[in-house]
Design an enzyme around this catalytic site. Sequence first.
Site, PDB file in Angstrom:
ATOM      1  N   ASP A 320       0.882  -1.138   0.000  1.00 22.79           N
ATOM      2  CA  ASP A 320       0.000   0.000   0.000  1.00 22.79           C
ATOM      3  C   ASP A 320       0.939   1.212   0.000  1.00 22.79           C
ATOM      4  OD1 ASP A 320      -2.439   1.371   0.389  1.00 22.79           O
ATOM      5  OD2 ASP A 320      -1.929   1.609   2.500  1.00 22.79           O
ATOM      6  N   ASP A 513      -0.780  -0.241   5.904  1.00 24.69           N
ATOM      7  CA  ASP A 513      -0.765   0.476   7.173  1.00 24.69           C
ATOM      8  C   ASP A 513      -2.088   0.290   7.883  1.00 24.69           C
ATOM      9  OD1 ASP A 513      -2.409   1.961   5.562  1.00 24.69           O
ATOM     10  OD2 ASP A 513      -1.815   3.856   6.452  1.00 24.69           O
ATOM     11  N   ASP A 517      -7.339  -1.095   4.675  1.00 22.22           N
ATOM     12  CA  ASP A 517      -6.896  -2.229   3.862  1.00 22.22           C
ATOM     13  C   ASP A 517      -6.976  -3.581   4.563  1.00 22.22           C
ATOM     14  OD1 ASP A 517      -4.703  -1.634   5.358  1.00 22.22           O
ATOM     15  OD2 ASP A 517      -3.552  -0.838   3.682  1.00 22.22           O
TER      16      ASP A 517
HETATM   17  P1  ADP Z   1      -3.589   4.569  -0.133  1.00 21.47           P
HETATM   18  O1  ADP Z   1      -4.057   3.547  -1.082  1.00 21.47           O
HETATM   19  O2  ADP Z   1      -2.461   5.368  -0.709  1.00 21.47           O
HETATM   20  O3  ADP Z   1      -3.260   4.051   1.216  1.00 21.47           O
HETATM   21  P2  ADP Z   1      -6.290   5.421   0.593  1.00 21.47           P
HETATM   22  O4  ADP Z   1      -6.950   4.234  -0.028  1.00 21.47           O
HETATM   23  O5  ADP Z   1      -6.330   5.519   2.058  1.00 21.47           O
HETATM   24  O6  ADP Z   1      -4.799   5.603   0.070  1.00 21.47           O
HETATM   25  O7  ADP Z   1      -6.934   6.717  -0.006  1.00 21.47           O
HETATM   26  C1  ADP Z   1      -6.930   6.942  -1.403  1.00 21.47           C
HETATM   27  C2  ADP Z   1      -7.189   8.351  -1.758  1.00 21.47           C
HETATM   28  O8  ADP Z   1      -8.492   8.713  -1.328  1.00 21.47           O
HETATM   29  C3  ADP Z   1      -6.280   9.348  -1.123  1.00 21.47           C
HETATM   30  O9  ADP Z   1      -5.123   9.544  -1.865  1.00 21.47           O
HETATM   31  C4  ADP Z   1      -7.155  10.596  -1.086  1.00 21.47           C
HETATM   32  O10 ADP Z   1      -7.098  11.259  -2.322  1.00 21.47           O
HETATM   33  C5  ADP Z   1      -8.532  10.055  -0.877  1.00 21.47           C
HETATM   34  N1  ADP Z   1      -8.900  10.061   0.531  1.00 21.47           N
HETATM   35  C6  ADP Z   1      -9.074   8.994   1.323  1.00 21.47           C
HETATM   36  N2  ADP Z   1      -9.430   9.365   2.558  1.00 21.47           N
HETATM   37  C7  ADP Z   1      -9.463  10.707   2.557  1.00 21.47           C
HETATM   38  C8  ADP Z   1      -9.740  11.695   3.552  1.00 21.47           C
HETATM   39  N3  ADP Z   1     -10.055  11.361   4.803  1.00 21.47           N
HETATM   40  N4  ADP Z   1      -9.681  12.991   3.182  1.00 21.47           N
HETATM   41  C9  ADP Z   1      -9.360  13.325   1.928  1.00 21.47           C
HETATM   42  N5  ADP Z   1      -9.074  12.451   0.974  1.00 21.47           N
HETATM   43  C10 ADP Z   1      -9.130  11.162   1.256  1.00 21.47           C
HETATM   44 MG    MG Z   2      -3.725   3.264   3.054  1.00 22.52          MG
END
Ligand code: ADP
Ligand code: MG
Length: 620
Positions: A320, A513, A517
Amino acid sequence: MTRKQKKILIRIAVSAVLLIGAVLIPYEGVWRFLLFLPAYFVIGWDVLWKALRNIAHGQVFDENFLMALATMGAFCTGFFGEGEYPEAVFVMLFYQVGELFQSYAVGKSRKSISALMDIRPDYANVEQDGQLVQVDPEEVAVGDVITIKAGEKVPLDGVVLDGTSMVNTSALTGESVPRQVQPGDDVISGCVNQNGLLRVRVTKAFGESTVSKILDLVENASSKKARAENFITRFARYYTPAVVLCAVALAVIPPLFVGGWAGWVEKALIFLVVSCPCALVISVPLSFFGGIGGASRQGILVKGGNYLEVLADTEIVVFDKTGTLTEGVFNVTAIHPEAYSESGLLELAVLAESYSDHPISRSLKEAYGKELDTARVAQVEELSGRGVRAQIDGKTVCAGNDKLMEEIGVKWHPCHRVGTTVHVAVDGVYIGHIVISDQVKEDAKAAVSALKAQGVKKTVMLTGDAKAVGESVAKDLGLDEVYTQLLPADKVEKVEGLLREKSGKGKLAFVGDGINDAPVLSRADIGIAMGALGSDAAIEAADIVLMDDKPSKIAKAMEISKRTLRIVRQNIVFALGVKLLVLVLTPFGLSNMWEAVFADVGVTVIAIINASRALQVGKK
Ligand code: ADP
Ligand code: MG
């Protein structure tokens, strides 16, 4: 040395003296028998007793039975001819030396795991009527304020209110450099407060605290058995009766044709002593135990021996991004409002995010830096992989990525700056965006190349973040593949695709993390979670937890598993090899009782010494 070990030692000494005495006194016949009897009973009564008790319980075939049968048999051959009395006593004696050694080795590896167990705090200092009182950590409630003096363990997870200090996290993370904490910082239970006085507001009850979680994990680790362990248990169940049958056959069938009963009975007894499976039954679980212990010393918590096996075969590692390969701490690099002022836009975004635990939310709150009036916020909804939606002052505010904007049908536009963009809309009207950027973890690049060195064929990154951001990180780190703009469900699908693609034996590991996920973690062959930053759900769903959040520990964990498995294999081959050799030689009269004893106890001791090397794995 424990009391039990001391007792065995005394019995060994007494029996040895009696044995030497008996050998030196030149009596014959029944007198000779009676001379050796005390030496035999001093050393062997508990084995005989256990064998009897097991028979009463219907569990006939175990090592006690083999030993009792073999030594009593040797004693009784004395009635036929040349008495094997010294041999019988000696087999028992040597067997007990082996037992002593084994209990010592097991105790030692338990202890080094309990060095980690030493994280359990005994008390917490709480203030009562202006005085500090020591109470059981379990009695402290969330929100209570505790005081931690220099040199004391942090008893519960919390936030520092007053005081600065260095805290030592080495028992939890293997990291020897202490960490500085100041008001506002989180401290986790199990660390040691080195110098300053800290006042801490408790944020988790003891049962939910880091310490309890870790202790649970470690205590349950040995119940998840590796395939090799299960194999050995099953093997012993069939092997022992088979051996007894062979021995009986050896004692009865050949003399029917060639005569010489005493000689064949002796051969059968030798056969019994050699074939005792203790070396395997003891050393294989001990090796896994050692591997898990060695890993935990490095801040790698492995939830069972079976995961060491899977990890050693891992071919694909899927990461991730946010919080796993990157710090998960974003800096605001630009605020571009279309309506409102810059601070107004940030304030709305932060209010909408106020209940989220996502790294983005935490970073925005940090950047905002002021107290939030959460009374203005209602109906918060977290839209994983997209953003958040909330009612603020009665208006619907959405903050998140382009996917979210598309979903709610708001006209948005991209930013010319590269970075993770948080768009904000109020009641369906676009009011601008905030650009934030994250840093790659210090050891992320090294982590990827170390995995390649451990034989990982493919490294993949899955992220919900924007294409440009994801691809630049992947290129920086030298990852083989990257997929961006994924929702949590897409990540599961991608992992399933990769699972289908790979070769039969190779395994797939997912490292996350834990912010949204957990489903992928449990779908992969093996799930690895970042422990300190990650969410509780992830720590539960994961099979391996990295306490210090360093991706480079994955390669370390692979190294430890491979070494542990190598030790297990060495022991199996060595023990079975020596035994087989003596077993084959026995019917031809080419081995004697002494060699049989070595083949059993000697091999057990060597296998145990080898197994205890597994514990050293993490040391360097
Ligand atoms: P990653 O796969 O990098 O761990 P996430 O799945 O947690 O990221 O989130 C993917 C995307 O969704 C982030 O890059 C962001 O653009 C958006 N996102 C998720 N949660 C939030 C939040 N609480 N506030 C703003 N944007 C969010
Ligand atoms: Mg994440």
